[in-house]
Scaffold this motif. Structure first.
Motif, PDB file in Angstrom:
ATOM      1  N   GLU A  91       0.811  -1.213   0.000  1.00 24.61           N
ATOM      2  CA  GLU A  91       0.000   0.000   0.000  1.00 24.61           C
ATOM      3  C   GLU A  91       0.849   1.271   0.000  1.00 24.61           C
ATOM      4  OE1 GLU A  91      -2.608  -0.181   3.343  1.00 24.61           O
ATOM      5  OE2 GLU A  91      -3.747  -1.892   2.574  1.00 24.61           O
ATOM      6  N   ARG A  92       2.003   1.245   0.664  1.00 19.04           N
ATOM      7  CA  ARG A  92       2.844   2.449   0.767  1.00 19.04           C
ATOM      8  C   ARG A  92       4.293   2.078   0.449  1.00 19.04           C
ATOM      9  NH1 ARG A  92      -0.847   2.201   4.609  1.00 19.04           N
ATOM     10  NH2 ARG A  92       0.510   1.103   6.059  1.00 19.04           N
ATOM     11  N   LEU A  93       4.878   2.822  -0.482  1.00 15.43           N
ATOM     12  CA  LEU A  93       6.240   2.547  -0.926  1.00 15.43           C
ATOM     13  C   LEU A  93       7.043   3.841  -0.903  1.00 15.43           C
ATOM     14  CD1 LEU A  93       8.382   0.658  -2.136  1.00 15.43           C
ATOM     15  CD2 LEU A  93       7.395   1.116  -4.394  1.00 15.43           C
ATOM     16  N   LEU A  94       8.109   3.865  -0.107  1.00 18.96           N
ATOM     17  CA  LEU A  94       8.945   5.059   0.032  1.00 18.96           C
ATOM     18  C   LEU A  94      10.320   4.792  -0.555  1.00 18.96           C
ATOM     19  CD1 LEU A  94       6.837   4.960   2.597  1.00 18.96           C
ATOM     20  CD2 LEU A  94       8.144   6.945   3.312  1.00 18.96           C
ATOM     21  N   LEU A  95      10.632   5.516  -1.647  1.00 16.12           N
ATOM     22  CA  LEU A  95      11.897   5.341  -2.365  1.00 16.12           C
ATOM     23  C   LEU A  95      12.641   6.667  -2.512  1.00 16.12           C
ATOM     24  CD1 LEU A  95      10.571   3.001  -5.210  1.00 16.12           C
ATOM     25  CD2 LEU A  95      11.919   2.305  -3.235  1.00 16.12           C
ATOM     26  N   GLY A  96      12.316   7.638  -1.710  1.00 15.78           N
ATOM     27  CA  GLY A  96      12.948   8.945  -1.813  1.00 15.78           C
ATOM     28  C   GLY A  96      14.413   8.930  -1.432  1.00 15.78           C
ATOM     29  N   ASN A  97      15.146   9.926  -1.915  1.00 13.04           N
ATOM     30  CA  ASN A  97      16.561  10.101  -1.594  1.00 13.04           C
ATOM     31  C   ASN A  97      17.393   8.881  -1.958  1.00 13.04           C
ATOM     32  OD1 ASN A  97      16.968  12.802   0.105  1.00 13.04           O
ATOM     33  ND2 ASN A  97      14.985  11.916   0.639  1.00 13.04           N
ATOM     34  N   ASN A  98      17.279   8.502  -3.235  1.00 12.15           N
ATOM     35  CA  ASN A  98      18.127   7.472  -3.808  1.00 12.15           C
ATOM     36  C   ASN A  98      18.754   8.034  -5.084  1.00 12.15           C
ATOM     37  OD1 ASN A  98      18.018   4.640  -2.417  1.00 12.15           O
ATOM     38  ND2 ASN A  98      15.912   5.397  -2.282  1.00 12.15           N
ATOM     39  N   ALA A  99      19.163   7.171  -5.970  1.00  9.02           N
ATOM     40  CA  ALA A  99      19.728   7.610  -7.252  1.00  9.02           C
ATOM     41  C   ALA A  99      19.011   6.904  -8.390  1.00  9.02           C
ATOM     42  CB  ALA A  99      21.230   7.319  -7.295  1.00  9.02           C
ATOM     43  N   ILE A 100      17.703   6.727  -8.239  1.00  3.73           N
ATOM     44  CA  ILE A 100      16.918   5.981  -9.230  1.00  3.73           C
ATOM     45  C   ILE A 100      16.822   6.778 -10.523  1.00  3.73           C
ATOM     46  CG2 ILE A 100      14.649   5.016  -9.738  1.00  3.73           C
ATOM     47  CD1 ILE A 100      14.307   4.516  -6.744  1.00  3.73           C
ATOM     48  N   SER A 101      17.315   6.181 -11.588  1.00  5.60           N
ATOM     49  CA  SER A 101      17.256   6.814 -12.904  1.00  5.60           C
ATOM     50  C   SER A 101      16.654   5.875 -13.942  1.00  5.60           C
ATOM     51  CB  SER A 101      18.666   7.232 -13.360  1.00  5.60           C
ATOM     52  OG  SER A 101      19.522   6.099 -13.435  1.00  5.60           O
ATOM     53  N   ARG A 102      16.255   4.685 -13.503  1.00  2.00           N
ATOM     54  CA  ARG A 102      15.657   3.697 -14.406  1.00  2.00           C
ATOM     55  C   ARG A 102      14.415   3.103 -13.750  1.00  2.00           C
ATOM     56  NH1 ARG A 102      21.195   2.599 -14.638  1.00  2.00           N
ATOM     57  NH2 ARG A 102      20.971   0.953 -13.072  1.00  2.00           N
ATOM     58  N   VAL A 103      13.320   3.134 -14.508  1.00  2.65           N
ATOM     59  CA  VAL A 103      12.067   2.533 -14.057  1.00  2.65           C
ATOM     60  C   VAL A 103      11.472   1.765 -15.219  1.00  2.65           C
ATOM     61  CG1 VAL A 103       9.799   2.938 -13.035  1.00  2.65           C
ATOM     62  CG2 VAL A 103      11.691   4.485 -12.500  1.00  2.65           C
ATOM     63  N   GLU A 104      11.270   0.474 -15.039  1.00  4.81           N
ATOM     64  CA  GLU A 104      10.698  -0.349 -16.099  1.00  4.81           C
ATOM     65  C   GLU A 104       9.245   0.052 -16.341  1.00  4.81           C
ATOM     66  OE1 GLU A 104      12.337  -2.371 -17.895  1.00  4.81           O
ATOM     67  OE2 GLU A 104      14.214  -2.400 -16.759  1.00  4.81           O
ATOM     68  N   ALA A 105       8.791  -0.068 -17.595  1.00  5.44           N
ATOM     69  CA  ALA A 105       7.434   0.333 -17.959  1.00  5.44           C
ATOM     70  C   ALA A 105       6.384  -0.461 -17.196  1.00  5.44           C
ATOM     71  CB  ALA A 105       7.232   0.175 -19.458  1.00  5.44           C
ATOM     72  N   TYR A 106       6.713  -1.684 -16.806  1.00  9.68           N
ATOM     73  CA  TYR A 106       5.760  -2.553 -16.107  1.00  9.68           C
ATOM     74  C   TYR A 106       5.964  -2.534 -14.591  1.00  9.68           C
ATOM     75  CZ  TYR A 106       9.902  -5.556 -16.271  1.00  9.68           C
ATOM     76  OH  TYR A 106      11.185  -6.049 -16.151  1.00  9.68           O
ATOM     77  N   ALA A 107       6.698  -1.553 -14.084  1.00 10.05           N
ATOM     78  CA  ALA A 107       7.061  -1.534 -12.659  1.00 10.05           C
ATOM     79  C   ALA A 107       5.845  -1.547 -11.741  1.00 10.05           C
ATOM     80  CB  ALA A 107       7.934  -0.315 -12.362  1.00 10.05           C
ATOM     81  N   MET A 108       4.755  -0.883 -12.152  1.00  9.29           N
ATOM     82  CA  MET A 108       3.582  -0.767 -11.293  1.00  9.29           C
ATOM     83  C   MET A 108       2.527  -1.831 -11.547  1.00  9.29           C
ATOM     84  SD  MET A 108       4.261   1.899  -9.443  1.00  9.29           S
ATOM     85  CE  MET A 108       5.407   3.268  -9.504  1.00  9.29           C
ATOM     86  N   GLU A 109       2.770  -2.684 -12.507  1.00 11.65           N
ATOM     87  CA  GLU A 109       1.772  -3.701 -12.823  1.00 11.65           C
ATOM     88  C   GLU A 109       1.522  -4.598 -11.613  1.00 11.65           C
ATOM     89  OE1 GLU A 109       2.675  -5.965 -16.257  1.00 11.65           O
ATOM     90  OE2 GLU A 109       2.575  -4.260 -17.626  1.00 11.65           O
ATOM     91  N   GLY A 110       0.277  -4.802 -11.314  1.00  8.56           N
ATOM     92  CA  GLY A 110      -0.080  -5.680 -10.208  1.00  8.56           C
ATOM     93  C   GLY A 110      -0.174  -4.997  -8.861  1.00  8.56           C
ATOM     94  N   LEU A 111       0.311  -3.747  -8.742  1.00  2.00           N
ATOM     95  CA  LEU A 111       0.255  -3.050  -7.460  1.00  2.00           C
ATOM     96  C   LEU A 111      -1.108  -2.373  -7.307  1.00  2.00           C
ATOM     97  CD1 LEU A 111       3.841  -1.489  -7.274  1.00  2.00           C
ATOM     98  CD2 LEU A 111       3.017  -3.644  -6.315  1.00  2.00           C
ATOM     99  N   ILE A 112      -2.126  -3.190  -7.242  1.00  2.00           N
ATOM    100  CA  ILE A 112      -3.498  -2.685  -7.266  1.00  2.00           C
ATOM    101  C   ILE A 112      -3.891  -2.004  -5.961  1.00  2.00           C
ATOM    102  CG2 ILE A 112      -4.275  -4.357  -8.979  1.00  2.00           C
ATOM    103  CD1 ILE A 112      -5.357  -6.057  -6.697  1.00  2.00           C
ATOM    104  N   ASN A 113      -3.139  -2.243  -4.892  1.00  3.80           N
ATOM    105  CA  ASN A 113      -3.472  -1.658  -3.591  1.00  3.80           C
ATOM    106  C   ASN A 113      -2.599  -0.470  -3.221  1.00  3.80           C
ATOM    107  OD1 ASN A 113      -5.562  -3.582  -2.683  1.00  3.80           O
ATOM    108  ND2 ASN A 113      -3.900  -5.071  -2.788  1.00  3.80           N
ATOM    109  N   LEU A 114      -1.673  -0.086  -4.092  1.00  2.00           N
ATOM    110  CA  LEU A 114      -0.749   0.998  -3.779  1.00  2.00           C
ATOM    111  C   LEU A 114      -1.493   2.323  -3.689  1.00  2.00           C
ATOM    112  CD1 LEU A 114       2.345   1.287  -3.346  1.00  2.00           C
ATOM    113  CD2 LEU A 114       2.463   2.140  -5.695  1.00  2.00           C
ATOM    114  N   THR A 115      -1.363   3.004  -2.539  1.00  2.00           N
ATOM    115  CA  THR A 115      -2.015   4.301  -2.338  1.00  2.00           C
ATOM    116  C   THR A 115      -1.019   5.446  -2.221  1.00  2.00           C
ATOM    117  OG1 THR A 115      -2.064   3.955   0.061  1.00  2.00           O
ATOM    118  CG2 THR A 115      -4.003   3.256  -1.188  1.00  2.00           C
TER     119      THR A 115
END
Length: 426
Positions: free
Chosen positions: A173-197
């Motif tokens: 439901e909650r995903l915290l990824l702040g303050n990293n060096a993320i520069s790549r996100v796959e197009a299907y990264a959010m697939e299936g995360l139906i409960n993410l708010t």
């Protein structure tokens, strides 16, 4: 001493010795009896000692064996038996997580890798906090989080991630990824995360090219934070379920027409610290919007203020004049506008806003001007407007802060009014 006295003294000594020996004999028998009762050679298989915890090495608190295990590096409080605290202990690896643990706190350590071995028995985990560590994307074993079917909240902020962590459990439901060096996100990264708010991706290295796909198409996403990245345009295809959107501290220079019409639930929008020079007039015509921050841009002209907006931040722009009619083109005596506060410091205003603002926004309490920039580089202080309907309340507060005898604090200016709607200055 007479002969009779000497015989009496001798008899008393003998009696004392007899009583002493009798006492020792009874005491020893009592102790032997207790020892026989306490000692059970076969033991009691049904006996279970109470729940125990293991503090850190330096804690100085002894540990005791018990039915609910706890990693020796960590702390498991009696009052919160489902939690295990391993934070701020200079750990370099994640300990083995007992099966009963639901909340796991591992923040502020030196952990570099996440392996499935540590979570082999941790299927009941609901929350994991791995923030403020040294974890790299390639050091997260594939599928380690996806194997946790009850996981609701995952903190991986303040690490060394370069990629969006995949795969993740559908329960999240909650995903915290702040303050990293993320520069790549796959197009299907959010697939299936139906409960993410809630998703926090602030302070990373995301470019526009990464957000062209329908990346955030999760139907329940309510809060999205993309502040402090490398965006130059508004991200496309965001879900209509959004209620909070943070895009501050990017390089966005343009808002497309009708961009926000697809967000009927949006409550808070933050676009400060961008390169906006102009905003289409009715861009923010969103009936649900309560807070809007467009401070620290290069705006020169006002825009339409929606009916339910309460807090408007426009500081550090290029405003020389605020046209209230643009903000409020018509007055509806039945459906009032709810604006209560405007912040306008660090602009180029020469005088306060027209008192007509009280007709448009009958709930307005104050306008903060602070310092205004002059063409020669100097600054001028404009006094904050507090409108007359609130003057009585403000004066009551001032009296309470004064000398206790109803006198205003020293240096406070007396309010002044003109007509019925002029503001009160302080």
């Amino acid at each position: 001493m007479t002969s009779l006295g000497r015989k009496t003294m001798s008899l008393l000594r003998q009696l004392s010795i007899i009583f002493f020996c009798f006492e020792v004999t009874v005491y020893c028998q009592y102790e032997m009896h207790r020892m026989d009762e306490d000692y059970d050679e076969d033991g009691d298989d049904d006996y279970s000692p109470p729940f125990y915890f293991h503090p850190s090495r330096d804690g100085g608190i002894p540990s005791h064996p018990g039915p609910l295990s706890c990693a020796w590096e960590c702390f498991c409080p009696l009052t919160f038996p489902s939690a295990m605290y391993c934070d701020n202990r200079k750990l370099k690896a994640i300990p083995k997580i007992p099966a009963h643990v639901q909340q796991l706190y591992l923040q502020y350590n030196d952990i570099e890798a996440v392996t499935a071995h540590s979570f082999a028995n941790a299927s009941n985990l609901k929350e994991i906090n791995l923030g403020h560590n040294k974890i790299k994307s390639q050091q997260i074993e594939h599928g380690v989080f996806a194997r946790l079917p009850n996981l609701l909240q995952l903190h991986l902020d303040h690490n060394d991630l370069e990629d969006f962590p995949l795969p993740l459990p559908n329960s999240l439901e909650r995903l915290l990824l702040g303050n990293n060096a993320i520069s790549r996100v796959e197009a299907y990264a959010m697939e299936g995360l139906i409960n993410l708010t809630m998703l926090d991706l602030c302070h990373n290295q995301l470019h526009d090219s990464l957000l062209k796909e329908k990346l955030f198409q999760t139907r329940n996403l309510m809060q999205l934070s993309l502040c402090s990245n490398r965006l130059e345009s508004m991200p496309p295809d965001l879900p209509s379920s959004l209620m909070h959107l943070s895009l501050e501290n990017n390089s966005i220079s343009l808002i497309p027409d009708n961009y926000f019409k697809k967000f009927p639930k949006l409550l808070a929008l933050r676009l400060s610290y961008n390169n906006l020079q102009e905003i289409p007039y009715d861009t923010f015509n969103i009936s649900s919007l309560v807070e809007l921050n467009v401070g620290h841009n290069r705006l020169k002209q006002a825009f339409y203020v929606p009916r339910n907006l309460e807090h408007l931040y426009m500081e550090d722009n290029e405003f020389e004049y605020i046209n209230v009619t643009l903000m409020c083109p018509s007055i509806d005596p039945i459906h009032y506008r709810h604006l209560t506060y405007i912040r306008l410091d660090q602009n180029r205003l020469k005088e306060p806003i027209s008192s007509y603002i009280c007709f448009c926004f009958p709930y307005i309490h104050s306008v903060y001007y602070g310092e205004q920039r002059k063409p020669d580089g100097q600054t001028v202080q404009l006094k904050t407007q507090v409108f007359r309907r609130f003057q009585a309340d403000d004066e009551e507060e001032e009296e309470e802060e004064g000398d206790g005898q109803g006198h205003e604090p020293e240096g406070q200016e007396q309010g002044r009014t003109e007509e019925n709607f002029d503001p009160y200055f302080y």
